[in-house]
Design an enzyme around this catalytic site. Structure first.
Site, PDB file in Angstrom:
ATOM      1  N   ASP A 246       0.829  -1.199   0.000  1.00  9.45           N
ATOM      2  CA  ASP A 246       0.000   0.000   0.000  1.00  9.45           C
ATOM      3  C   ASP A 246       0.868   1.256   0.000  1.00  9.45           C
ATOM      4  OD1 ASP A 246      -2.389   1.765   0.672  1.00  9.45           O
ATOM      5  OD2 ASP A 246      -3.275  -0.217   0.875  1.00  9.45           O
ATOM      6  N   HIS A 281      -3.868   6.015   3.504  1.00  9.18           N
ATOM      7  CA  HIS A 281      -4.566   4.835   2.983  1.00  9.18           C
ATOM      8  C   HIS A 281      -3.979   3.540   3.550  1.00  9.18           C
ATOM      9  CE1 HIS A 281      -5.747   1.844  -0.126  1.00  9.18           C
ATOM     10  NE2 HIS A 281      -6.808   2.613  -0.301  1.00  9.18           N
ATOM     11  N   ASN A 369     -13.148   0.171  -7.476  1.00 10.85           N
ATOM     12  CA  ASN A 369     -14.197   1.122  -7.111  1.00 10.85           C
ATOM     13  C   ASN A 369     -14.897   1.776  -8.295  1.00 10.85           C
ATOM     14  OD1 ASN A 369     -13.452   0.625  -4.480  1.00 10.85           O
ATOM     15  ND2 ASN A 369     -12.391   2.565  -4.187  1.00 10.85           N
ATOM     16  N   SER A 452     -11.008  -1.053  -0.975  1.00 10.61           N
ATOM     17  CA  SER A 452      -9.757  -1.037  -0.208  1.00 10.61           C
ATOM     18  C   SER A 452     -10.002  -1.306   1.261  1.00 10.61           C
ATOM     19  CB  SER A 452      -9.069   0.330  -0.340  1.00 10.61           C
ATOM     20  OG  SER A 452      -8.301   0.423  -1.500  1.00 10.61           O
TER      21      SER A 452
END
Length: 559
Positions: A246, A281, A369, A452
């Site tokens: 990530d 994130h 998404n 996520s």
């Protein structure tokens, strides 16, 4: 004065990944990647020394050998090439060589992003209005760092509140009566807020936001994601190792710790870069998996895991993901979470995913998404693809989370498929992905949406299941072990009554093997019990092993 053009149009080269097919076609010679590396290195050095016009080029071109963590052999080359070089290599080696563009990857978390209003062109005669407002909390304390978006029929403006919680927005061609929507997204600590047709004055406006239930000052919050999949305490024993590919990690956050990590930023220090997280994130994902089960903040799905952040953002690409997977193999992790992806399929990336599965690692990935087809790497059959769901009543009705509600609701009416989630036959399971609260740099907590956020819930579930199942733990680190864990996650998944393309086998539901509690000895109320499942015994374990052996045989036959 020079005309503004795209920097991409000025580039003479592109980044490519070069490798070999798993099986070399019978009519061509196998490529020696060591020899090809030496050849391309010489060419890169010559190209870097002189540009097309014969002028010195001070910027060296990217070139990297990617080696297998086990054998040390080159499995791919990450290199910048011109289109002519690519054409030459393809003509020379044909089907014996795979040459893929190194496409960029994106995060699959909606980190508070608002859509911008579509404003038509305005003439210079359009008047402007200024609107000043102050954002405060329940105690009338100013809230800094809030993104404020004010929209009208023709225009919109976005600004951030200052240290006093104040902001001034400027809109062209609007009046106070034509304003259509006010949106507030705090960077951390508070719920977002939406106000339709806001009644605003030119100044002295006050807007209130509500604090999240998780913080470092109050008791540990019991979050809806954990309630839904089961607040299960992992048994004592060897700690499960989970890699988080990530944006890095909020090193120093008191509610989440890392056991180690690695960075893949260009020109950075691989041993240090992973300890920072500009977007938040990666820290959010890590907290969902393994936030510490203590008396404050929140707890992760898996309370006894070693987390290894592998930083690929900013600038994530397929080659960086491949390098991160190699690192995960080298670190002998048990589970890899990938809350990222893209639309481009890569055969060379799939080879590294297969190598990870052969090393006994389960890979879990966010579906994407865009609301369209499942993205890669989640779309690969070797990866557990996770779609996102939300739960009614878990967020304020005037928050941005409400925009993700759809008509696809569960049979019991409690859950809904998230509007943004990618869907398709590749979906294996679904998980909590709307109004998910977790750790962010600050240190603080924030509520995000996205596949996520769903993926780390499932990665955490896999970690708990591995800890609970000594039979899978004791298996050799090979594809049978990773397949057994894959099937174990599917076996505890409960169908919600959503379309299969939105839920796969359903949502995994954990079952406790020990009494709930905290590391500090403070009592914690157990989560509401999920639908009872049959007791699992030796027959279940034997069935898992049988299916794992069949899967391994199928993989071998395909190879």
């Amino acid at each position: 004065m020079p005309e503004v053009t795209s920097k991409n149009d000025q580039k003479k080269t592109k980044k490519f990944i070069i490798g070999k097919p798993t099986i070399t076609p019978a009519n061509v010679d196998e490529v020696d990647l060591e020899a090809l590396s030496a050849k391309l290195t010489a060419r890169q050095q010559a190209f870097s020394a002189m540009d097309v016009d014969g002028q010195a080029n001070a910027d060296p071109l990217a070139f990297e050998e990617m080696r297998d963590p086990g054998t040390g052999a080159i499995h791919a080359l990450n290199v910048e090439l011109t289109n002519d070089h690519v054409k030459e290599l393809r003509e020379e080696h044909g089907a014996a060589l795979i040459i893929e563009e190194d496409h960029d990857l994106q995060m699959f978390g909606l980190v508070g992003a608002f859509e911008m209003s579509q404003a038509p062109a305005l003439s210079p005669q359009n008047n402007e209005i200024k609107v000043a407002l102050k954002v405060v909390d329940e105690n009338d304390a100013p809230v800094p760092g809030v993104r404020v978006d004010l929209s009208g029929e023709l225009w919109s403006d976005t600004q951030m509140t200052n240290a006093q919680g104040k902001v001034t927005l400027k809109l062209f061609g609007e009046t106070l009566d034509s304003l259509t929507e006010l949106r507030l997204k705090p960077s951390r600590g508070y719920w977002s807020r939406l106000i339709d047709a806001p009644a605003l004055a030119a100044r002295d406006n006050v807007v209130r936001v509500t604090a999240l239930p998780a913080n470092l000052d109050g008791p540990q919050a019991d979050l809806w994601g954990n309630q839904t999949i089961g607040n299960t305490i992992m048994p004592d024993g060897d700690r499960v190792r989970v890699a988080v590919v990530d944006s890095g990690f909020a090193d120093g956050h008191p509610d989440v710790k890392a056991a180690g990590g690695r960075g893949f930023a260009e020109g950075g220090d691989p041993n240090e870069d992973w300890k920072s997280d500009d977007s938040g994130h990666g820290s959010h994902v890590a907290g969902t998996i393994g936030a510490i089960n203590n008396a404050v903040g929140m707890r992760g799905v898996a309370d006894k895991v070693d987390i290894f952040p592998l930083r690929v953002f900013p600038g994530a690409s397929i080659s960086k993901l491949m390098a991160a997977i190699d690192a995960a193999i080298e670190m002998q992790v048990d589970v890899v979470n990938m809350s990222l992806g893209g639309a481009n399929k890569s055969d060379l990336l799939q080879q590294r995913i297969q190598a990870a599965r052969a090393a006994g690692i389960l890979l879990v990935a966010a579906a994407g998404n865009s609301g369209g087809p499942v993205m890669y790497p989640a779309a690969f059959e070797e990866v557990m693809a996770v779609a996102a769901i939300g739960k009614f009543g878990t967020f304020p009705e005037d928050s941005f989370h409400s925009r993700h509600v759809t008509e696809h609701t569960s049979a019991d009416g409690n859950y809904f498929a998230a509007r943004f989630t990618c869907r398709g036959p590749e979906i294996d399971v679904c998980g909590p992905g709307v109004a998910v609260i977790s750790t962010v740099p600050g240190p603080s907590f924030a509520s995000y949406d996205g596949t996520s956020m769903a993926s780390p819930h499932i990665a955490g579930v896999a970690a708990v299941l591995l800890a609970q199942n000594a039979n899978i733990q004791s298996m050799p680190r090979n594809d049978m072990r990773s397949e057994a864990l894959f099937q174990k996650v599917l076996s505890i998944s409960k169908p919600l009554g959503l379309p299969a393309e939105l839920q796969g086998s359903g949502m995994p539901i954990l079952h406790p093997t020990t009494d709930p509690g905290t590391d500090g000895g403070d009592a914690q109320q157990p989560a509401p019990s999920p639908t009872p499942q049959p007791e699992e015994g030796l027959d279940t374990v034997a069935d898992l092993i049988r299916r794992a052996l069949e899967a391994a045989k199928a993989i071998k036959e395909r190879a």
